[in-house]
Design a protein around this motif. Structure first.
Motif, PDB file in Angstrom:
ATOM      1  N   PRO A 138       0.837  -1.207   0.000  1.00  0.00           N
ATOM      2  CA  PRO A 138       0.000   0.000   0.000  1.00  0.00           C
ATOM      3  C   PRO A 138       0.870   1.256   0.000  1.00  0.00           C
ATOM      4  CG  PRO A 138      -0.869  -1.615   1.542  1.00  0.00           C
ATOM      5  CD  PRO A 138       0.457  -2.146   1.076  1.00  0.00           C
ATOM      6  N   ARG A 200      -4.166  -1.534  -1.359  1.00  0.00           N
ATOM      7  CA  ARG A 200      -4.147  -2.884  -0.789  1.00  0.00           C
ATOM      8  C   ARG A 200      -2.982  -3.652  -1.379  1.00  0.00           C
ATOM      9  NH1 ARG A 200      -9.201  -5.353   0.929  1.00  0.00           N
ATOM     10  NH2 ARG A 200     -10.888  -3.837   1.021  1.00  0.00           N
ATOM     11  N   ASP A 204      -4.680  -9.156  -1.186  1.00  0.00           N
ATOM     12  CA  ASP A 204      -5.891  -8.727  -0.488  1.00  0.00           C
ATOM     13  C   ASP A 204      -6.848  -7.968  -1.388  1.00  0.00           C
ATOM     14  OD1 ASP A 204      -4.829  -9.760   1.869  1.00  0.00           O
ATOM     15  OD2 ASP A 204      -3.780  -7.888   2.326  1.00  0.00           O
ATOM     16  N   SER A 205      -6.510  -7.804  -2.657  1.00  0.00           N
ATOM     17  CA  SER A 205      -7.308  -6.976  -3.553  1.00  0.00           C
ATOM     18  C   SER A 205      -8.499  -7.739  -4.117  1.00  0.00           C
ATOM     19  CB  SER A 205      -6.435  -6.442  -4.701  1.00  0.00           C
ATOM     20  OG  SER A 205      -5.520  -5.478  -4.223  1.00  0.00           O
TER      21      SER A 205
END
Length: 609
Positions: A138, A200, A204-205
């Protein structure tokens, strides 16, 4: 791939070659050689089929492949070697045809997997470097070139982006995003290159979550296919009884063979998995991931809907719904000044206020001399003016309660208010609320028209908030202040009306999603508990995807049933004709092959619509 799976092409080539060679020998008048060649063409397929049946029975699976083995064995025993060779070729080609149809049906889901990017172009110390996705963090700035698939969720940076989101939403028209807007991973850059600031990690996207769910969906086996296997026992018994009666009443073994041949293989085990897999693929193309054939089948039969409020009926984010200002100040100017000061706060309402000001194109100033009282408010200087923003008590302590009396009149339940003071005077009040998603009223009406008999709101929010948000929606029941276990009970209590669908998005909805006959989660980001527990995932947070999900499920199931009924009906008629002596074994084999091809291509209609 299994050893037998690798033999599939040879299993077609062998009986095809044997049939052709036997036909040539027959035309040349060598009947004994022709029969020998046709027998040789049949035996290897029969041996492989027997091995597959034994393996299946050891696993506890029972299918109609037994009928194929019986028909080939009976044909060889009765001297009908040509019919046996045709059945062998028909069986082998039917397996290949079914595999082809399944691959064709899976192509939309496979396309989602094939689009996964492996690397990204990251800005680093004034230059671009190509890095693996798992190295992105991030805050990293990534260059998205024309035609690139967006690798991570992020925010558009200092430019305009044109993104094709059809892989996620099913919508064919690209969307135009401006600086600061969120871009979902899995979208394709349909315009000029732009920079994206990752919010992200790749794992985790959104798209990573979709890929995990697709892989899970592809590993499932449609329940109607298992149901078909159970019905195989009944069909096998009926076939043997009819063949036995034909032989007993006529004393003609050829009729017995003809009945067995025309019953091989049954359209039941071909059409159902193809139709359901086609439905899963069609749904994926529309931005709906249905994890299994079982979920698709149940989705086609739902009669009750239990739906969460926050993030489902509503956006789940506070928005400015009203501004009350004192005389002498414009609403836009008050918002600009308040948002300028709130840039220095990390409070969720402050961030929402800043985002709203930027959406309106307001130019924010840099605040100075900022002092914040956590949870109460913030004060400082903006453009040389003294500004306070916060709760009524906080701002009243700086300007006096009498200045806020007219502005602090009763507000709607569930709404939050922020007071603003400028240069020691009350400037106004900004009202925030979580509002209904656009089109919610029409969606619920359409669901009712589509046959959903019960619409129930189940929320953990306060009763007055639930009543306000549900007013005019035509819900059958509103249940508020519910804990996760109470939502589970709400789902179970609705089962008396028929199969229940639960729609939610939060971790607190996960138990109810798992308890429902079919759980539907909003969005597929990361490893959210709701997406993992749900049977159906709307790949983007668009509640209106529910309608096409139900329509696709119903159409796919209807086509599967149509294929089975039509195929079985034709097979039974052909079996009766064979028992009556109107079909020879060779004719029956060719007719059954035509029936199988017809029902498979009919099942593939579920891909369209």
């Amino acid at each position: 791939m299994t050893f037998i799976g690798r033999l599939r092409p040879l299993l077609i080539a062998w009986p095809a070659a044997g049939l052709a060679a036997g036909a040539a020998a027959h035309l040349a008048g060598h009947e004994t050689l022709a029969a020998t060649l046709w027998t040789a063409a049949s035996v290897p397929v029969l041996v492989v089929l027997a091995i597959e049946i034994a393996v299946s029975l050891r696993r506890g699976d029972f299918g109609l492949d037994i009928v194929a083995a019986l028909s080939m064995s009976a044909a060889l025993a009765a001297g009908e070697s040509l019919a046996a060779a045709i059945v062998a070729l028909m069986y082998a080609s039917g397996q290949i045809l079914e595999s082809f149809a399944a691959r064709r049906a899976r192509q939309e889901m496979s396309a989602l997997l094939s689009r996964v990017p492996r690397t990204a172009m990251r800005h680093h110390e004034g230059r671009l470097e190509e890095v693996a996705l798992d190295q992105l963090e991030p805050g990293d700035r990534v260059l998205i070139r024309r035609g690139d698939v967006v690798p991570v969720d992020g925010a558009i940076s200092d430019s305009v982006a044109v993104l094709d989101q059809s892989a996620l939403t099913g919508e064919s028209l690209p969307v135009r995003l401006k600086s600061g807007d969120t871009a979902l991973s899995g979208s394709t850059n349909a315009g000029d290159a732009f920079d994206l600031v990752a919010t992200r990690r790749a794992a985790d996207s959104t798209y990573a979550g979709i890929v995990r769910l697709v892989a899970s969906a592809q590993a499932s086996r449609p329940p109607m296919a298992r149901m078909a296997d159970r019905y195989a026992l009944v069909f096998l018994a009926a076939t043997l009884v009819l063949a036995g009666l034909a032989g007993w009443l006529t004393g003609d073994p050829v009729r017995v063979v003809a009945v067995l041949v025309v019953a091989t293989p049954c359209p039941l085990i071909l059409a159902v998995p193809v139709a359901l897999m086609s439905g899963l693929s069609r749904a994926a193309r529309a931005g709906i991931l249905i994890k299994s054939g079982k979920a698709l089948e149940v989705l086609a039969q739902v009669r009750a809907l239990v739906i969460d409020k926050t993030g489902t009926l509503t956006d789940g984010e506070a928005r400015i719904v009203d501004m009350r200002v004192s005389a002498g100040i414009e609403p836009a100017e008050m918002l600009r000044i308040a948002a300028s000061l709130d840039q220095a706060s990390k409070h969720i309402i402050a961030e929402t206020l800043v985002a709203a000001a930027r959406e309106q194109g307001l130019v924010l100033s840099v605040p100075a001399y900022v002092e914040e009282t956590p949870g109460e408010g913030i004060s400082g200087h903006v453009d040389g003016r003294t500004v306070s923003v916060g709760g009524f008590r906080y701002v009243a302590g700086r300007v006096g309660e009498e200045q806020l009396n007219d502005l602090s009149r009763a507000r709607e339940p569930g709404a939050a208010a922020v007071a603003v003071a400028i240069d020691g005077k009350a400037a106004g009040v900004i009202i925030f609320a979580d509002v209904l998603r656009p089109g919610t009223e029409k969606l619920l009406r359409d669901l009712r028209a589509a046959g959903i008999e019960r619409l129930v709101l189940a929320t953990g929010d306060r009763a007055d908030v639930a009543r306000l948000i549900s007013h005019g929606l035509g819900l059958d029941l509103v249940r508020a202040e519910m804990t996760p276990d109470q939502k589970v009970l709400a789902v179970l209590s609705e089962r008396k009306h028929g199969p229940v669908m639960m729609v939610g998005d939060g971790v607190n909805d996960a138990p109810a999603l798992a308890a429902a006959d079919v759980g539907v989660a909003m969005g597929a980001r990361g490893a959210a508990a709701s997406s993992e527990a749900a049977d159906v995932v709307l790949l983007v947070d668009q509640l209106d995807r529910i309608l096409p999900a139900i329509a696709i499920a119903r159409r796919s199931r209807r086509i599967a049933v149509q294929s089975v009924v039509a195929g079985m009906g034709l097979s039974i008629l052909a079996m009766l004709a064979a028992a009556g002596g109107y079909l020879l074994p060779v004719e029956g084999a060719l007719l059954q092959e035509a029936i199988d091809v017809a029902v498979i291509f009919n099942a593939l209609r579920a891909l369209r619509g």
